[in-house]
Design a protein around this motif. Structure first.
Motif, PDB file in Angstrom:
ATOM      1  N   ALA A   1      11.508  11.359   6.298  1.00 16.96           N
ATOM      2  CA  ALA A   1      11.230  10.870   7.651  1.00 16.96           C
ATOM      3  C   ALA A   1      10.738   9.417   7.650  1.00 16.96           C
ATOM      4  N   ALA A   2      10.183   8.969   6.517  1.00 12.76           N
ATOM      5  CA  ALA A   2       9.659   7.592   6.444  1.00 12.76           C
ATOM      6  C   ALA A   2      10.747   6.555   6.697  1.00 12.76           C
ATOM      7  N   THR A   3      11.986   6.863   6.334  1.00  8.57           N
ATOM      8  CA  THR A   3      13.055   5.866   6.503  1.00  8.57           C
ATOM      9  C   THR A   3      13.259   5.551   7.994  1.00  8.57           C
TER      10      THR A   3
ATOM     11  N   ALA B   1      14.674   2.592  -1.921  1.00  9.23           N
ATOM     12  CA  ALA B   1      14.862   2.960  -3.329  1.00  9.23           C
ATOM     13  C   ALA B   1      13.698   3.817  -3.822  1.00  9.23           C
ATOM     14  N   ALA B   2      13.083   4.559  -2.898  1.00  9.27           N
ATOM     15  CA  ALA B   2      11.904   5.370  -3.243  1.00  9.27           C
ATOM     16  C   ALA B   2      12.198   6.362  -4.367  1.00  9.27           C
ATOM     17  N   HIS B   3      13.463   6.807  -4.476  1.00 10.19           N
ATOM     18  CA  HIS B   3      13.826   7.789  -5.509  1.00 10.19           C
ATOM     19  C   HIS B   3      14.355   7.133  -6.776  1.00 10.19           C
TER      20      HIS B   3
ATOM     21  N   CYS C   1       0.820  -1.216   0.000  1.00 14.69           N
ATOM     22  CA  CYS C   1       0.000   0.000   0.000  1.00 14.69           C
ATOM     23  C   CYS C   1       0.854   1.267   0.000  1.00 14.69           C
ATOM     24  N   ASN C   2       2.089   1.181   0.428  1.00 15.18           N
ATOM     25  CA  ASN C   2       3.023   2.306   0.350  1.00 15.18           C
ATOM     26  C   ASN C   2       4.424   1.804   0.722  1.00 15.18           C
ATOM     27  N   ALA C   3       5.416   2.659   0.564  1.00 17.59           N
ATOM     28  CA  ALA C   3       6.799   2.246   0.814  1.00 17.59           C
ATOM     29  C   ALA C   3       7.123   2.195   2.300  1.00 17.59           C
TER      30      ALA C   3
HETATM   31  C1  LIG Z   1       8.499   8.976  -0.739  1.00 19.12           C
HETATM   32  C2  LIG Z   1       9.572   8.390   0.113  1.00 19.12           C
HETATM   33  C3  LIG Z   1       9.291   7.399   1.068  1.00 19.12           C
HETATM   34  C4  LIG Z   1       7.898   7.017   1.464  1.00 19.12           C
HETATM   35  O1  LIG Z   1       7.156   6.452   0.477  1.00 19.12           O
HETATM   36  P1  LIG Z   1       5.599   6.197   0.722  1.00 19.12           P
HETATM   37  O2  LIG Z   1       5.222   5.318  -0.424  1.00 19.12           O
HETATM   38  O3  LIG Z   1       4.937   7.540   0.650  1.00 19.12           O
HETATM   39  O4  LIG Z   1       5.411   5.548   2.033  1.00 19.12           O
HETATM   40  C5  LIG Z   1      10.343   6.832   1.747  1.00 19.12           C
HETATM   41  N1  LIG Z   1      11.611   7.219   1.532  1.00 19.12           N
HETATM   42  C6  LIG Z   1      11.931   8.170   0.641  1.00 19.12           C
HETATM   43  C7  LIG Z   1      13.364   8.545   0.441  1.00 19.12           C
HETATM   44  C8  LIG Z   1      10.902   8.816  -0.076  1.00 19.12           C
HETATM   45  O5  LIG Z   1      11.214   9.808  -0.932  1.00 19.12           O
END
Ligand SMILES: *Cc1c(COP(=O)(O)O)cnc(C)c1O
Length: 399
Positions: A101-103, A172-174, A74-76
């Motif tokens: 901040a997600a990391t 690897a979100a980017h 559902c999300n990263a």
């Molecule tokens: C966008 C992003 C996330 C989070 O991704 P979501 O799918 O919104 O949970 C995590 N790490 C990095 C570096 C991001 O740019």
């Protein structure tokens, strides 16, 4: 007397008529194709729980990244949590602070302790020498981040992780569609995690995916993303709900169809920013390594206050007054956010220096070359008259 920034009128008249330019404008692709897929899902009456569209997306991502398994989520952020949990990581997780901040949240949220590590001053990615210094018996994993689509030092980190018997993952979100040494991002470490959030280069409204060659890990992830229900329909682990819906998968597939075009447009946009802003003292549009493939999703401007005389935040405010909305990717760095800040604060020299200088500029297929020339001319003017603007500001905006 307090005046509005637009009253400074450095760059001419009102910006009200301009279309706002943002970072991460959605890359929808063929809208009719998306709607057709959605209709198909509705007709098919299979809306989530590992449906055919999500399965198709997983297959295509596994192919592109050259791995055996892809598990869509559902999300990263949830995907990162699942990966750490499924791998049995305990204790500390070494990661950069120059990230979203997600990391760190993904580790903290499941009771692990993020340990922030400084980065290479040029690439902004983890510095393996600094990582080595932080590894202790309490270390459970290393999480690298491929910042701005530029690969983290995968080989050095893989070597360190193997030497010390710790797990290695990548945020690897980017970096969807990027390479490291000719190998696609997605296949490094024990697993990698992509984001398909609406602002990313391939997007599914909300969404993410784990890629790995580890079949056992993939099977655990499939169970954990669906309440811990294993293939025998037995709840064998404390899982969560992190499945990707068919609606998201329909969007993800359609955005993925357009990825080639998106990448090409972003490459051209980046090249235009580079040429428009070349030779401006104190301003650099970060180049890409021509020997690697990149998604060109982020146009990263690094400003040098000491040269331009204009603080990065003021440049940002000036651009905002002209309806251009750059992003601070990433400022403040995570270790200085109230949620993670210690007393006294941890000092990460290169992280903080980069963080103070960075500004991500609007790009994407919907940003025109004319838009880029306009944004560039604002930046050029601002940089050339930095001290003058700073002085006006000091008078206009009371401290
Ligand atoms: C966008 C992003 C996330 C989070 O991704 P979501 O799918 O919104 O949970 C995590 N790490 C990095 C570096 C991001 O740019």
């Amino acid at each position: 007397m307090k005046r509005a920034l637009t009253d400074l009128a450095v760059f001419g008249g009102p910006a009200a008529f301009l279309r706002p330019l943002l970072v991460g404008m959605p890359t929808v692709g063929d809208r009719a194709r998306f709607l057709a897929r959605l209709e198909w899902a509705l007709d098919n009456e299979w809306l989530t729980n590992g449906g055919p569209l999500a399965t198709e997306l997983e297959g295509r991502i596994a192919d592109i990244t050259g791995v055996r398994y892809c598990v869509a989520t559902c999300n990263a952020t949830a995907a990162l949590q699942l990966v750490l949990r499924a791998s049995g990581v305990t204790g500390q997780v070494i990661m950069p602070s120059l990230t979203f901040a997600a990391t760190p949240h993904s580790a903290s949220w499941i009771g692990l302790e993020p340990v922030f590590c400084d980065v290479d001053p040029v690439t902004g990615c983890l510095d393996p020498a600094r990582v080595a210094e932080l590894i202790t018996p309490a270390t459970g994993a290393i999480v690298g981040v491929h910042l701005w689509g530029r690969a983290a030092p995968v080989t050095e980190l893989e070597k360190l992780a193997a030497e010390h018997g710790v797990k290695l993952f990548f945020d690897a979100a980017h970096a969807f569609g990027c390479t490291s040494g000719d190998r696609p991002i997605g296949g490094f470490g024990n697993a990698e995690v992509f984001s398909f959030h609406a602002t990313k280069t391939v997007m599914s409204f909300e969404g993410g995916a784990v890629t790995t060659d580890d079949g056992e890990l993939a099977e655990q992830l499939v169970a954990l993303r669906s309440f811990g229900i294993d293939r025998n329909k037995s709840v064998t682990a404390v899982g969560m709900n992190a499945k990707m819906s068919e609606c998201s998968a329909a969007m993800g597939l359609t955005s993925l169809d357009a990825f080639g075009e998106t990448r090409e447009r972003n490459r051209e946009n980046h090249a235009l920013y580079r040429s428009e802003l070349s030779g401006v003292p104190g301003i650099e549009v970060l180049p890409f390594d021509e020997s690697e493939r990149n998604n060109h999703q982020y146009v990263i401007l690094l400003t040098d206050h000491a040269v331009t005389g204009l603080h990065r935040d003021r440049l940002q405010t000036l651009l905002q007054a002209e309806k251009v909305f750059p992003q601070l990717y990433f400022s403040p760095p995570c270790h200085l956010m109230p949620a993670y800040r210690t007393d006294p604060p941890l000092r990460l020299e290169h992280t903080e220096r980069l963080s103070e200088r960075v500004l991500a500029l609007p790009t994407g297929p919907s940003v025109s070359f004319e838009d880029i020339r306009r944004v560039s001319s604002i930046i050029r003017l601002a940089a050339e008259r930095g001290e003058q603007i700073d002085a006006m500001w000091a008078g206009a905006v009371p401290a």
